[in-house]
Design an enzyme around this catalytic site. Structure first.
Site, PDB file in Angstrom:
ATOM      1  CE  LYS A 138      76.583  58.298  26.210  1.00 24.08           C
ATOM      2  NZ  LYS A 138      76.863  56.837  26.202  1.00 24.08           N
ATOM      3  N   GLY A 139      78.761  63.311  22.325  1.00 23.34           N
ATOM      4  CA  GLY A 139      79.710  63.500  21.221  1.00 23.34           C
ATOM      5  C   GLY A 139      80.620  64.710  21.330  1.00 23.34           C
TER       6      GLY A 139
ATOM      7  CD  GLU B 205      75.344  69.180  18.533  1.00 24.21           C
ATOM      8  OE1 GLU B 205      76.117  68.216  18.717  1.00 24.21           O
ATOM      9  OE2 GLU B 205      74.136  69.041  18.280  1.00 24.21           O
ATOM     10  CG  ASP B 206      78.963  65.447  17.943  1.00 27.42           C
ATOM     11  OD1 ASP B 206      77.971  66.184  17.715  1.00 27.42           O
ATOM     12  OD2 ASP B 206      78.845  64.229  18.150  1.00 27.42           O
TER      13      ASP B 206
ATOM     14  CG  ASP C 125      73.761  64.278   9.772  1.00 28.99           C
ATOM     15  OD1 ASP C 125      74.292  64.391   8.663  1.00 28.99           O
ATOM     16  OD2 ASP C 125      73.105  63.277  10.104  1.00 28.99           O
TER      17      ASP C 125
ATOM     18  CG  PHE D 155      78.388  57.325  10.449  1.00 26.39           C
ATOM     19  CD1 PHE D 155      77.185  57.964  10.700  1.00 26.39           C
ATOM     20  CD2 PHE D 155      79.090  56.767  11.504  1.00 26.39           C
ATOM     21  CE1 PHE D 155      76.682  58.037  11.996  1.00 26.39           C
ATOM     22  CE2 PHE D 155      78.597  56.839  12.803  1.00 26.39           C
ATOM     23  CZ  PHE D 155      77.389  57.468  13.044  1.00 26.39           C
ATOM     24  CB  VAL D 156      83.138  61.050  10.836  1.00 24.20           C
ATOM     25  CG1 VAL D 156      83.491  61.358   9.397  1.00 24.20           C
ATOM     26  CG2 VAL D 156      82.144  62.066  11.371  1.00 24.20           C
TER      27      VAL D 156
ATOM     28  CG  ASP E  86      78.366  56.870  19.195  1.00 23.80           C
ATOM     29  OD1 ASP E  86      77.988  58.005  18.878  1.00 23.80           O
ATOM     30  OD2 ASP E  86      77.585  55.919  19.383  1.00 23.80           O
TER      31      ASP E  86
ATOM     32  NE  ARG F 282      79.992  57.935  22.863  1.00 23.44           N
ATOM     33  CZ  ARG F 282      79.026  58.579  22.199  1.00 23.44           C
ATOM     34  NH1 ARG F 282      79.309  59.672  21.533  1.00 23.44           N
ATOM     35  NH2 ARG F 282      77.793  58.121  22.192  1.00 23.44           N
TER      36      ARG F 282
HETATM   37  P1  IMP Z   1      71.374  66.252  13.386  1.00 28.55           P
HETATM   38  O1  IMP Z   1      70.285  66.588  14.359  1.00 28.55           O
HETATM   39  O2  IMP Z   1      70.873  65.404  12.237  1.00 28.55           O
HETATM   40  O3  IMP Z   1      72.132  67.467  12.908  1.00 28.55           O
HETATM   41  O4  IMP Z   1      72.366  65.270  14.127  1.00 28.55           O
HETATM   42  C1  IMP Z   1      73.305  65.696  15.022  1.00 28.55           C
HETATM   43  C2  IMP Z   1      73.824  64.535  15.841  1.00 28.55           C
HETATM   44  O5  IMP Z   1      73.819  63.283  15.111  1.00 28.55           O
HETATM   45  C3  IMP Z   1      75.270  64.791  16.199  1.00 28.55           C
HETATM   46  O6  IMP Z   1      75.376  65.556  17.376  1.00 28.55           O
HETATM   47  C4  IMP Z   1      75.809  63.370  16.342  1.00 28.55           C
HETATM   48  O7  IMP Z   1      75.592  62.893  17.655  1.00 28.55           O
HETATM   49  C5  IMP Z   1      74.994  62.536  15.378  1.00 28.55           C
HETATM   50  N1  IMP Z   1      75.750  62.325  14.116  1.00 28.55           N
HETATM   51  C6  IMP Z   1      75.466  62.836  12.899  1.00 28.55           C
HETATM   52  N2  IMP Z   1      76.358  62.442  11.968  1.00 28.55           N
HETATM   53  C7  IMP Z   1      77.245  61.652  12.626  1.00 28.55           C
HETATM   54  C8  IMP Z   1      78.441  60.940  12.201  1.00 28.55           C
HETATM   55  O8  IMP Z   1      78.874  60.952  11.021  1.00 28.55           O
HETATM   56  N3  IMP Z   1      79.076  60.235  13.185  1.00 28.55           N
HETATM   57  C9  IMP Z   1      78.648  60.200  14.477  1.00 28.55           C
HETATM   58  N4  IMP Z   1      77.559  60.857  14.905  1.00 28.55           N
HETATM   59  C10 IMP Z   1      76.852  61.574  13.990  1.00 28.55           C
HETATM   60 MG    MG Z   2      75.978  60.103  18.469  1.00 24.06          MG
END
Ligand code: IMP
Ligand code: MG
Length: 183
Positions: A46-47, A106-107, A110, A159-160, A166, A172
């Site tokens: 949803k991000g 993508e939001d 990470d 963490f944002v 969220d 959100r």
């Molecule tokens: P990745 O697969 O580790 O790159 O994670 C990506 C997903 O993790 C993002 O699309 C977010 O939904 C979630 N995420 C990672 N860091 C944060 C954060 O700081 N705040 C909120 N959601 C996060």
């Molecule tokens: Mg999330």
């Protein structure tokens, strides 16, 4: 419920909107032809919903190319701090997208596992092109390399929340991005 301090302002709504407009210019410049075929913006629920809706409206101001929207939903195993790197698809796009120009929205990138899995997923559908737009990236957290074609902001390992993102489904709806200080 664990108590948590109020999130601290980090990126203002104004900063975000100005960056989104710049990204729209770059996206439009890279996706001019063919003008009759839509550019598919695919949002990761949803991000990414706020970034996707603002980016699509900013595109309408700088490009005449049709835009179509679709969505995917993923979840990564390992709810704790350590990502297992296993990305599960909860919902796929509604349209086939073979031969389409796709912009994955993508939001935040990470570890990179989610974006990597999504890029591979669309490449396997036989799209004409697939590029990645992410509002935020935490380069210090990267575990797998992923090319971010359009990036809003590089941020530190914090963490944002807000602007679609969220913490336990809260925050959100905020128009800005804030840092959660747990304690
Ligand atoms: P990745 O697969 O580790 O790159 O994670 C990506 C997903 O993790 C993002 O699309 C977010 O939904 C979630 N995420 C990672 N860091 C944060 C954060 O700081 N705040 C909120 N959601 C996060
Ligand atoms: Mg999330």
């Amino acid at each position: 419920m664990a108590s948590m301090a109020a999130p601290v302002p980090f990126l203002t709504a104004d900063q975000i909107q100005r960056r989104v407009a710049e990204i729209a210019e770059a996206v439009a410049a890279d996706h001019r032809a063919p003008d009759s075929e839509p550019l598919w913006l695919v949002g990761a629920l949803k991000g990414a919903i706020f970034f996707l809706t603002d980016l699509s409206r900013a595109l309408s101001a700088v490009s005449t190319r049709p835009v179509a929207l679709d969505f995917v939903r993923t979840s990564s195993y390992g709810a704790g701090t350590k990502s297992s790197g296993e990305v599960r698809f909860l919902q796929d796009v509604e349209h086939p997208l073979a031969g389409a120009d796709v912009l994955l929205v993508e939001d935040i990138v990470d570890s990179g596992y989610t974006a990597r899995a999504l890029l591979d997923h669309f490449a396997a559908k036989g799209v004409r092109s697939v590029r990645l737009a992410a509002l935020l990236s935490k380069p210090d957290r990267r575990e797998i390399e992923v090319p971010v074609d359009y990036l809003g902001f590089e941020i530190p390992d914090k963490f944002v929340v807000g602007y679609g993102m969220d913490h336990a489904e809260r925050y959100r709806h905020l128009p800005d991005v804030r840092i959660v200080e747990e304690g």
